[in-house]
Design a protein around this motif. Structure first.
Motif, PDB file in Angstrom:
ATOM      1  N   LEU A  64       0.846  -1.191   0.000  1.00  0.00           N
ATOM      2  CA  LEU A  64       0.000   0.000   0.000  1.00  0.00           C
ATOM      3  C   LEU A  64       0.882   1.241   0.000  1.00  0.00           C
ATOM      4  N   PHE A  65       0.689   2.108  -0.989  1.00  0.00           N
ATOM      5  CA  PHE A  65       1.387   3.389  -1.050  1.00  0.00           C
ATOM      6  C   PHE A  65       0.393   4.487  -0.681  1.00  0.00           C
ATOM      7  N   LEU A  66       0.707   5.221   0.378  1.00  0.00           N
ATOM      8  CA  LEU A  66      -0.154   6.314   0.836  1.00  0.00           C
ATOM      9  C   LEU A  66       0.392   7.634   0.303  1.00  0.00           C
ATOM     10  N   ALA A  67      -0.184   8.082  -0.808  1.00  0.00           N
ATOM     11  CA  ALA A  67       0.225   9.353  -1.422  1.00  0.00           C
ATOM     12  C   ALA A  67      -0.852  10.389  -1.141  1.00  0.00           C
ATOM     13  N   LEU A  68      -1.094  10.622   0.121  1.00  0.00           N
ATOM     14  CA  LEU A  68      -2.188  11.462   0.598  1.00  0.00           C
ATOM     15  C   LEU A  68      -1.642  12.630   1.407  1.00  0.00           C
ATOM     16  N   PRO A  69      -2.457  13.652   1.683  1.00  0.00           N
ATOM     17  CA  PRO A  69      -2.011  14.692   2.623  1.00  0.00           C
ATOM     18  C   PRO A  69      -1.592  14.058   3.950  1.00  0.00           C
ATOM     19  N   ILE A  70      -0.673  14.711   4.662  1.00  0.00           N
ATOM     20  CA  ILE A  70      -0.104  14.120   5.867  1.00  0.00           C
ATOM     21  C   ILE A  70      -1.175  13.790   6.904  1.00  0.00           C
ATOM     22  N   THR A  71      -2.083  14.710   7.129  1.00  0.00           N
ATOM     23  CA  THR A  71      -3.139  14.485   8.117  1.00  0.00           C
ATOM     24  C   THR A  71      -3.983  13.276   7.752  1.00  0.00           C
ATOM     25  N   THR A  72      -4.317  13.135   6.467  1.00  0.00           N
ATOM     26  CA  THR A  72      -5.103  11.981   6.003  1.00  0.00           C
ATOM     27  C   THR A  72      -4.300  10.699   6.123  1.00  0.00           C
ATOM     28  N   THR A  73      -3.011  10.762   5.823  1.00  0.00           N
ATOM     29  CA  THR A  73      -2.142   9.589   5.948  1.00  0.00           C
ATOM     30  C   THR A  73      -2.144   9.059   7.379  1.00  0.00           C
ATOM     31  N   VAL A  74      -2.023   9.964   8.341  1.00  0.00           N
ATOM     32  CA  VAL A  74      -2.048   9.569   9.758  1.00  0.00           C
ATOM     33  C   VAL A  74      -3.382   8.900  10.099  1.00  0.00           C
ATOM     34  N   GLN A  75      -4.471   9.442   9.598  1.00  0.00           N
ATOM     35  CA  GLN A  75      -5.791   8.876   9.863  1.00  0.00           C
ATOM     36  C   GLN A  75      -5.934   7.469   9.283  1.00  0.00           C
ATOM     37  N   VAL A  76      -5.405   7.254   8.080  1.00  0.00           N
ATOM     38  CA  VAL A  76      -5.482   5.931   7.446  1.00  0.00           C
ATOM     39  C   VAL A  76      -4.650   4.918   8.223  1.00  0.00           C
ATOM     40  N   ILE A  77      -3.434   5.303   8.618  1.00  0.00           N
ATOM     41  CA  ILE A  77      -2.575   4.384   9.388  1.00  0.00           C
ATOM     42  C   ILE A  77      -3.276   3.967  10.670  1.00  0.00           C
ATOM     43  N   PHE A 234       3.450  22.791   6.779  1.00  0.00           N
ATOM     44  CA  PHE A 234       3.933  23.777   7.744  1.00  0.00           C
ATOM     45  C   PHE A 234       3.481  23.454   9.168  1.00  0.00           C
ATOM     46  N   PHE A 235       2.221  23.102   9.323  1.00  0.00           N
ATOM     47  CA  PHE A 235       1.728  22.828  10.681  1.00  0.00           C
ATOM     48  C   PHE A 235       2.213  21.483  11.204  1.00  0.00           C
ATOM     49  N   VAL A 242       9.235  27.037  13.612  1.00  0.00           N
ATOM     50  CA  VAL A 242       9.146  28.208  14.499  1.00  0.00           C
ATOM     51  C   VAL A 242      10.531  28.682  14.959  1.00  0.00           C
ATOM     52  N   PRO A 243      11.414  27.778  15.446  1.00  0.00           N
ATOM     53  CA  PRO A 243      12.767  28.233  15.813  1.00  0.00           C
ATOM     54  C   PRO A 243      13.540  28.797  14.622  1.00  0.00           C
TER      55      PRO A 243
END
Length: 364
Positions: A64-77, A234-235, A242-243
């Motif tokens: 499975l290759f997750l080529a999704l936005p980061i937030t969506t990737t975390v949700q799928v995992i 960025f988020f 930030v630093p």
């Protein structure tokens, strides 16, 4: 041995990955919330089957290759532990920020799942499936971050990606996020801030937009990248950014003081050190920000001039990425900027055009 591979997300990166995996003869199930992208990928033969239900498709998958936005990737995992699997599943992602993804992956308890973090460090100012191309990753760095030391699974992933011709590097999530913050995420922030500053000054100087069409437009190209994607990045990586912004503010304060107090020697030293470091960066390597391989061709204001230049390159089978007239006024020479996907096409084109007596400069 051919495998069944699910590619979730058929944008620029996912679509390009699917094209390369397909080259190796594997069976591709494609999943995307955008029905048009899914249908287009299917009609073009990039995927063999449309998977409307991602989790149902995983029961048949080897990878499975997750080529999704980061937030969506975390949700799928997070949901993978609840999926019933009948065989081992190799899972990887393409996220440009790794810490949150790897943290979630480390919580997976399904023994059939092996997670290897991934980040192909190549891209484009364009996005979506229509921008996908098989040579996107050629000679690009492809970072791998295994959750556990399972060499056979890392080897399996590299074999799936063999057609990309990428250069694989193994980094920890922390190393990856710190380095990409410095040379990719932070420059995107700065480019956007420069454009915002120009936008504000345009109210005072209406002609500013025309003056910005040359060098300013070049150095801020990355500000044209996909805004929702970069907001997510960025988020996700704000602990690093930030630093860096605080350091940048101090750096700008120092420069302001150099100018304010007429510190000419310090300013010269500052500029010289920056030039030395910049000139020492690899020229032919692909980095985190997409490279632009340009040539500048002097042309005359005559009918068919541009066509003749393009004809020389077309007859040689050279692919052009972009073409732009920088300056041309009646009766005098102008400059044609032509961009290529790789340095090889850049050098070949310059050589061909010089043989035709064109004056050509290669952008370094």
């Amino acid at each position: 041995m051919n495998k069944t591979v699910v590619v979730a997300g058929l944008g620029l990166i996912g679509g390009s990955l699917a094209m390369n995996i397909k080259k190796e003869g594997h069976f591709i199930l494609g999943h995307d919330e955008d029905v048009q992208s899914l249908e287009l990928a299917y009609r073009q033969g990039v995927i063999d089957e449309k998977a409307e239900d991602l989790y149902e498709a995983l029961s048949r998958a080897d990878a499975l290759f997750l080529a999704l936005p980061i937030t969506t990737t975390v949700q799928v995992i997070r949901k993978l532990n609840n999926v019933t699997l009948t065989k081992d599943l190799l899972v990887t992602d393409v996220s440009s920020v790794k810490n949150e993804v790897m943290k979630e992956a480390s919580l997976l308890t399904n023994d059939r799942i092996t997670f290897i973090g991934g980040h192909p460090m190549s891209g484009s100012h364009k996005n979506g499936f229509t921008a996908a191309k098989p040579h996107l990753f050629e000679n690009a760095i492809y970072v791998l971050s295994p959750v556990n030391d399972r060499d056979e699974k890392t080897k399996e992933l590299r074999e799936l990606l063999e057609a990309t011709k990428a250069r694989f590097v193994t980094l920890s999530p922390q190393e990856h996020d710190e380095m990409t913050a410095v040379i990719s995420h932070f420059p995107h922030l700065i480019a956007s801030s420069l454009v915002q500053q120009a936008k504000k000054w345009q109210h005072t100087h209406p002609e500013l937009k025309n003056l910005a069409a040359g060098g300013f437009r070049d150095i801020t190209r990355i500000a044209s990248s996909n805004p929702p994607l970069w907001q997510d990045i960025f988020f996700q990586n704000k602990q690093q950014l930030v630093p860096m912004l605080e350091d940048w503010i101090q750096e700008m304060t120092r420069l302001k003081e150099y100018l304010q107090y007429d510190s000419q020697e310090e300013t010269l030293r500052y500029l010289t050190e920056a030039k030395t470091f910049r000139d020492g960066l690899p020229v032919k390597e692909k980095g985190a920000i997409p490279g632009f391989y340009d040539i500048f061709v002097d042309i005359y204001d005559q009918p068919g001039t541009i066509h003749k230049v393009i004809e020389v390159l077309a007859e040689a089978g050279i692919s052009i990425k972009n073409i732009e007239i920088l300056e041309i006024r009646e009766g005098i020479t102008g400059v044609l900027r032509i961009s290529f996907p790789t340095g090889k096409e850049q050098e070949e084109s310059a050589l061909l055009l010089r043989r035709k007596n064109y004056e050509v400069v290669i952008e370094q």
